[in-house]
Design a protein around this motif. Structure first.
Motif, PDB file in Angstrom:
ATOM      1  N   THR A  77      -7.275  -6.062  -1.353  1.00 53.51           N
ATOM      2  CA  THR A  77      -6.646  -4.838  -1.921  1.00 53.51           C
ATOM      3  C   THR A  77      -6.055  -5.087  -3.256  1.00 53.51           C
ATOM      4  OG1 THR A  77      -5.475  -4.570   0.228  1.00 53.51           O
ATOM      5  CG2 THR A  77      -4.503  -3.666  -1.487  1.00 53.51           C
ATOM      6  N   ASN A  78      -6.081  -4.158  -4.275  1.00 52.79           N
ATOM      7  CA  ASN A  78      -5.459  -4.433  -5.563  1.00 52.79           C
ATOM      8  C   ASN A  78      -4.249  -4.940  -5.766  1.00 52.79           C
ATOM      9  OD1 ASN A  78      -4.965  -4.105  -8.259  1.00 52.79           O
ATOM     10  ND2 ASN A  78      -6.266  -2.253  -8.448  1.00 52.79           N
ATOM     11  N   PRO A  79      -3.902  -5.880  -6.426  1.00 49.42           N
ATOM     12  CA  PRO A  79      -2.527  -6.193  -6.250  1.00 49.42           C
ATOM     13  C   PRO A  79      -1.535  -5.254  -6.923  1.00 49.42           C
ATOM     14  CG  PRO A  79      -3.542  -7.786  -7.770  1.00 49.42           C
ATOM     15  CD  PRO A  79      -4.584  -6.963  -6.769  1.00 49.42           C
ATOM     16  N   LEU A  80      -2.192  -4.390  -7.976  1.00 45.42           N
ATOM     17  CA  LEU A  80      -1.502  -3.403  -8.784  1.00 45.42           C
ATOM     18  C   LEU A  80      -0.983  -2.328  -7.969  1.00 45.42           C
ATOM     19  CD1 LEU A  80      -3.032  -3.985 -12.202  1.00 45.42           C
ATOM     20  CD2 LEU A  80      -0.707  -4.824 -11.467  1.00 45.42           C
ATOM     21  N   SER A  81      -2.031  -2.014  -6.965  1.00 39.25           N
ATOM     22  CA  SER A  81      -1.705  -0.919  -6.425  1.00 39.25           C
ATOM     23  C   SER A  81      -0.388  -0.562  -5.788  1.00 39.25           C
ATOM     24  CB  SER A  81      -2.760  -0.518  -5.435  1.00 39.25           C
ATOM     25  OG  SER A  81      -2.881  -1.358  -4.314  1.00 39.25           O
ATOM     26  N   VAL A  82       0.351  -1.472  -5.337  1.00 37.86           N
ATOM     27  CA  VAL A  82       1.615  -1.393  -5.049  1.00 37.86           C
ATOM     28  C   VAL A  82       2.705  -0.733  -5.938  1.00 37.86           C
ATOM     29  CG1 VAL A  82       1.405  -3.148  -3.216  1.00 37.86           C
ATOM     30  CG2 VAL A  82       2.410  -3.707  -5.266  1.00 37.86           C
ATOM     31  N   LEU A  83       2.209  -0.680  -7.170  1.00 36.84           N
ATOM     32  CA  LEU A  83       3.045  -0.359  -8.105  1.00 36.84           C
ATOM     33  C   LEU A  83       2.719   1.194  -8.472  1.00 36.84           C
ATOM     34  CD1 LEU A  83       2.980  -3.282 -10.625  1.00 36.84           C
ATOM     35  CD2 LEU A  83       4.784  -2.642  -8.996  1.00 36.84           C
ATOM     36  N   TRP A  84       1.865   1.777  -7.919  1.00 34.67           N
ATOM     37  CA  TRP A  84       1.414   3.043  -8.205  1.00 34.67           C
ATOM     38  C   TRP A  84       2.199   4.044  -7.329  1.00 34.67           C
ATOM     39  CZ3 TRP A  84      -4.466   1.545  -8.220  1.00 34.67           C
ATOM     40  CH2 TRP A  84      -4.857   0.964  -9.265  1.00 34.67           C
ATOM     41  N   VAL A  85       3.190   4.457  -7.850  1.00 36.46           N
ATOM     42  CA  VAL A  85       3.877   5.307  -7.108  1.00 36.46           C
ATOM     43  C   VAL A  85       3.885   6.858  -7.438  1.00 36.46           C
ATOM     44  CG1 VAL A  85       5.977   3.715  -6.796  1.00 36.46           C
ATOM     45  CG2 VAL A  85       5.819   5.185  -8.798  1.00 36.46           C
ATOM     46  N   GLY A  86       2.986   7.165  -8.439  1.00 38.44           N
ATOM     47  CA  GLY A  86       2.577   8.659  -8.711  1.00 38.44           C
ATOM     48  C   GLY A  86       1.419   9.231  -7.943  1.00 38.44           C
ATOM     49  N   ARG A  87       0.981  10.385  -8.081  1.00 33.18           N
ATOM     50  CA  ARG A  87      -0.374  10.879  -7.753  1.00 33.18           C
ATOM     51  C   ARG A  87      -0.851  11.867  -8.718  1.00 33.18           C
ATOM     52  NH1 ARG A  87      -1.376   7.990  -3.273  1.00 33.18           N
ATOM     53  NH2 ARG A  87      -2.826   9.615  -2.286  1.00 33.18           N
ATOM     54  N   CYS A  88      -2.142  11.850  -8.883  1.00 32.73           N
ATOM     55  CA  CYS A  88      -2.768  12.595  -9.913  1.00 32.73           C
ATOM     56  C   CYS A  88      -3.809  13.280  -9.447  1.00 32.73           C
ATOM     57  CB  CYS A  88      -2.959  11.626 -11.400  1.00 32.73           C
ATOM     58  SG  CYS A  88      -4.346  10.876 -11.200  1.00 32.73           S
ATOM     59  N   THR A  89      -4.186  14.523 -10.352  1.00 35.16           N
ATOM     60  CA  THR A  89      -5.286  15.534 -10.197  1.00 35.16           C
ATOM     61  C   THR A  89      -5.658  15.570 -11.267  1.00 35.16           C
ATOM     62  OG1 THR A  89      -4.500  16.468  -8.340  1.00 35.16           O
ATOM     63  CG2 THR A  89      -6.054  17.723  -9.430  1.00 35.16           C
TER      64      THR A  89
END
Length: 116
Positions: A2-14
């Motif tokens: 798992t990408n360790p930075l992905s836990v910081l990605w709290v947004g969603r985008c289109t």
């Protein structure tokens, strides 16, 4: 892994790209926004910089907005990106080529004209 930075990605985008579309009635070709990535995890980061205008002596504050997102995604310069983070939804435009790293990519954004 798992990408360790992905836990910081709290947004969603289109992500939307402008693509040619032909009107079936008039046969005119127009540019329309077409979603190419939907509901991707991401994170916005804001950097505020303050400087002083030499001529007027007034303080000038500028803001830099950076999108952090998976490195394997292709987001073309000029794409329109709609991001929801912390309950706030804004539209941005990508201002250039992304900086791609092994765990993420960074794209400098500007507020879309409709939001500014």
């Amino acid at each position: 892994m798992t990408n360790p930075l992905s836990v910081l990605w709290v947004g969603r985008c289109t992500v939307y790209e402008y693509q040619d579309k032909t009107d079936p009635v008039t046969f005119q070709t127009i540019q329309t926004e077409v979603p190419v990535l939907v509901d991707e995890p991401c994170r916005l980061s804001y950097n505020h910089e303050q400087s002083t205008n030499i001529q007027s002596g007034a303080a000038v504050v500028s803001q830099s907005i950076t999108l952090f997102i998976r490195p394997d995604l292709v987001i073309k310069p000029g794409s329109v990106i709609e991001i929801t983070q912390h309950g706030v939804t804004e539209r941005y435009k990508g201002s250039g080529q992304p900086a791609v790293y092994c765990n993420h990519q960074q794209i400098i954004l500007q507020l879309y004209e409709d939001n500014a």
